[in-house]
Design an enzyme around this catalytic site. Structure first.
Site, PDB file in Angstrom:
ATOM      1  N   GLU A   1      54.673  20.016  63.226  1.00 23.44           N
ATOM      2  CA  GLU A   1      54.648  21.669  63.119  1.00 23.44           C
ATOM      3  C   GLU A   1      56.032  21.279  63.648  1.00 23.44           C
ATOM      4  O   GLU A   1      56.715  22.402  63.708  1.00 23.44           O
ATOM      5  CB  GLU A   1      54.270  21.790  64.925  1.00 23.44           C
ATOM      6  CG  GLU A   1      52.251  21.560  64.826  1.00 23.44           C
ATOM      7  CD  GLU A   1      52.059  20.397  64.905  1.00 23.44           C
ATOM      8  OE1 GLU A   1      51.220  19.475  64.638  1.00 23.44           O
ATOM      9  OE2 GLU A   1      52.748  18.983  63.952  1.00 23.44           O
TER      10      GLU A   1
ATOM     11  N   CYS B   1      54.393  18.000  70.427  1.00 25.45           N
ATOM     12  CA  CYS B   1      54.541  18.851  70.007  1.00 25.45           C
ATOM     13  C   CYS B   1      54.036  20.056  70.736  1.00 25.45           C
ATOM     14  O   CYS B   1      54.290  21.241  70.033  1.00 25.45           O
ATOM     15  CB  CYS B   1      53.785  18.984  68.507  1.00 25.45           C
ATOM     16  SG  CYS B   1      54.205  17.723  67.269  1.00 25.45           S
TER      17      CYS B   1
ATOM     18  N   THR C   1      45.821 -14.453  41.168  1.00 19.56           N
ATOM     19  CA  THR C   1      45.951 -12.918  40.829  1.00 19.56           C
ATOM     20  C   THR C   1      47.364 -13.087  40.492  1.00 19.56           C
ATOM     21  O   THR C   1      47.649 -12.388  38.984  1.00 19.56           O
ATOM     22  CB  THR C   1      45.538 -12.231  41.868  1.00 19.56           C
ATOM     23  OG1 THR C   1      44.260 -12.582  42.120  1.00 19.56           O
ATOM     24  CG2 THR C   1      45.698 -10.619  40.217  1.00 19.56           C
TER      25      THR C   1
ATOM     26  N   LEU D   1      50.561  -3.953  40.703  1.00 20.31           N
ATOM     27  CA  LEU D   1      49.833  -3.625  42.291  1.00 20.31           C
ATOM     28  C   LEU D   1      50.460  -1.858  42.161  1.00 20.31           C
ATOM     29  O   LEU D   1      50.602  -1.665  43.960  1.00 20.31           O
ATOM     30  CB  LEU D   1      50.347  -4.817  42.963  1.00 20.31           C
ATOM     31  CG  LEU D   1      49.560  -5.992  42.763  1.00 20.31           C
ATOM     32  CD1 LEU D   1      49.757  -6.825  44.186  1.00 20.31           C
ATOM     33  CD2 LEU D   1      47.855  -6.002  42.226  1.00 20.31           C
TER      34      LEU D   1
ATOM     35  N   ARG E   1      49.063   4.208  38.878  1.00 23.52           N
ATOM     36  CA  ARG E   1      49.936   4.244  37.457  1.00 23.52           C
ATOM     37  C   ARG E   1      49.827   6.211  36.861  1.00 23.52           C
ATOM     38  O   ARG E   1      49.754   5.839  35.874  1.00 23.52           O
ATOM     39  CB  ARG E   1      49.731   3.464  36.465  1.00 23.52           C
ATOM     40  CG  ARG E   1      50.438   2.092  36.799  1.00 23.52           C
ATOM     41  CD  ARG E   1      50.687   1.199  36.095  1.00 23.52           C
ATOM     42  NE  ARG E   1      49.243   0.540  35.805  1.00 23.52           N
ATOM     43  CZ  ARG E   1      48.911  -0.314  36.209  1.00 23.52           C
ATOM     44  NH1 ARG E   1      49.767  -0.695  37.198  1.00 23.52           N
ATOM     45  NH2 ARG E   1      47.655  -0.375  35.820  1.00 23.52           N
TER      46      ARG E   1
ATOM     47  N   GLU F   1      42.224  -6.419  46.568  1.00 19.90           N
ATOM     48  CA  GLU F   1      41.700  -6.213  44.597  1.00 19.90           C
ATOM     49  C   GLU F   1      41.563  -7.778  44.238  1.00 19.90           C
ATOM     50  O   GLU F   1      41.118  -8.283  43.550  1.00 19.90           O
ATOM     51  CB  GLU F   1      42.790  -5.589  43.659  1.00 19.90           C
ATOM     52  CG  GLU F   1      43.130  -4.210  44.393  1.00 19.90           C
ATOM     53  CD  GLU F   1      43.903  -3.610  42.756  1.00 19.90           C
ATOM     54  OE1 GLU F   1      44.368  -4.697  42.302  1.00 19.90           O
ATOM     55  OE2 GLU F   1      44.197  -2.359  42.798  1.00 19.90           O
TER      56      GLU F   1
ATOM     57  N   GLY G   1      41.675 -11.769  44.289  1.00 17.68           N
ATOM     58  CA  GLY G   1      40.164 -12.870  43.142  1.00 17.68           C
ATOM     59  C   GLY G   1      39.669 -12.968  44.468  1.00 17.68           C
ATOM     60  O   GLY G   1      39.268 -12.647  45.498  1.00 17.68           O
TER      61      GLY G   1
END
Length: 356
Positions: free
Chosen positions: A52, A88, A200, A208, A211, A293, A295
């Protein structure tokens, strides 16, 4: 102008704050006067001006007087004090905003309806345009901080039909086809950090990063590595990319600690790397949503401790047999998972199952 259309625009603005707002929600705002948009803004920096404030500043920088104007905000304006920025609501009152359209109630107990109440007491008309579900999905990380006092956690894993997550012969962790890989990569765009174990990093050396389309204008998720013995290679891609990785370790290796710090890493030493401790420290680093993600060991630790909000499984049509690394035993808390099943969808040659 159609207020629902403008509210959608406000939410589009809010999304520009992805990975920039720390523990705060993403918010977008538009200033309207004489049926014309005169200012726009979004929350773009943790500890910085809210949406705002930025929208009003944008309008005034263009030479407009905002007195008597309409504010369209994706979220109820804040009204509480003792934080990094002033309320605000005070600015809206001071500037003479005439009408507020807001898309969602701020579920923070310090605000929740109090911002609207304060504006109405100061003769500002308030109108609710119900986009609560959209806001709650967009800001699920910030909301989970309020509800559970920890970041929102998504567990993501891809496995073959026989429960394998890694080909030991080819040393390849890629299981799905291009459609599944594209879909799972898009999950990174929805989180402000991506967490993996050091195995990993050593085996796959991943970036990581997100893309997909628009990645050049996107603030990349922060890499998180669980590395008990500080084995991470100094030439790992996540280090070379300079996205300020956080590395959790139990090892007191001062020499490597210093080298990693010079390379832009944040090292956090803990007595144990249990998910609860990890999440508490990630929240202290202003991260509100984590994509785990793998392992297999990392995934299992979050699953068994029930430290997750969402579980996404991609089942590939492939079979690996004895050449694969099996994780299926770890998933057979199925009595818990099955109760939470919420969605099934075909993605390329894989089946995606989402559990909440």
């Amino acid at each position: 102008m159609d207020k629902k259309h403008l509210m959608r625009k406000a939410f589009d603005l809010a999304k520009k704050g992805k990975n920039l707002t720390g523990l705060n929600p993403m918010v977008g705002a538009i200033i309207l006067k004489s049926r014309k948009i005169i200012g726009k803004g979004f929350h773009s920096q943790y500890g910085g001006p809210h949406a705002e404030v930025n929208a009003i500043a944008d309008a005034e920088s263009r030479g407009f007087n905002v007195k008597g104007s309409t504010l369209i905000s994706s979220l109820e304006p804040c009204c509480h004090t003792h934080k990094k920025t002033p309320p605000c609501t005070d600015l809206l009152i001071e500037k003479g905003i005439k009408t507020l359209y807001y898309g969602s109630v701020d579920l923070n107990p310090k605000v929740k309806g109090k911002g609207i109440e304060k504006l109405e007491k100061n003769n500002i008309e308030t109108i609710f345009v119900d986009y609560q579900d959209i806001n709650d999905e967009l800001n699920r990380g910030a909301l989970n901080i309020i509800r559970q006092n920890r970041p929102f956690v998504t567990l993501k894993i891809c496995m073959t039909l026989d429960g394998m997550i890694y080909n030991k012969k080819t040393k390849n962790g890629s299981i799905g086809d291009s459609e599944q890989l594209k879909h799972s990569n898009n999950l990174r765009k929805m989180h402000d950090s991506v967490l993996v174990g050091v195995e990993t990093i050593i085996k796959d050396n991943p970036k990581l990063t997100f893309r997909g389309n628009g990645c050049e204008n996107f603030t990349q998720p922060r890499p998180i590595v669980l590395d008990s013995n500080l084995r991470i290679p100094l030439n790992s891609q996540i280090i070379r990319l300079g996205n300020n990785p956080i590395i959790f370790t139990k090892k007191n290796n001062i020499q490597k600690f210093n080298r990693l710090t010079k390379l832009g890493c944040t090292i956090i030493k803990l007595n144990n790397l249990k998910p609860e401790k990890i999440l508490k420290n990630l929240m202290l680093n202003n991260l509100q949503s984590i994509l785990v993600e793998g392992g297999g060991k990392v995934f299992s630790s979050f699953l068994s401790s029930d430290m997750y909000n969402e579980l996404i499984l991609y089942y590939s049509s492939n079979l690996m047999g004895n050449s694969g690394l099996n994780v299926s035993e770890s998933l057979h808390k199925e009595y818990k998972i099955k109760k939470k099943s919420s969605r099934i969808k075909n993605i390329g040659n894989s089946v995606m199952m989402v559990f909440k």
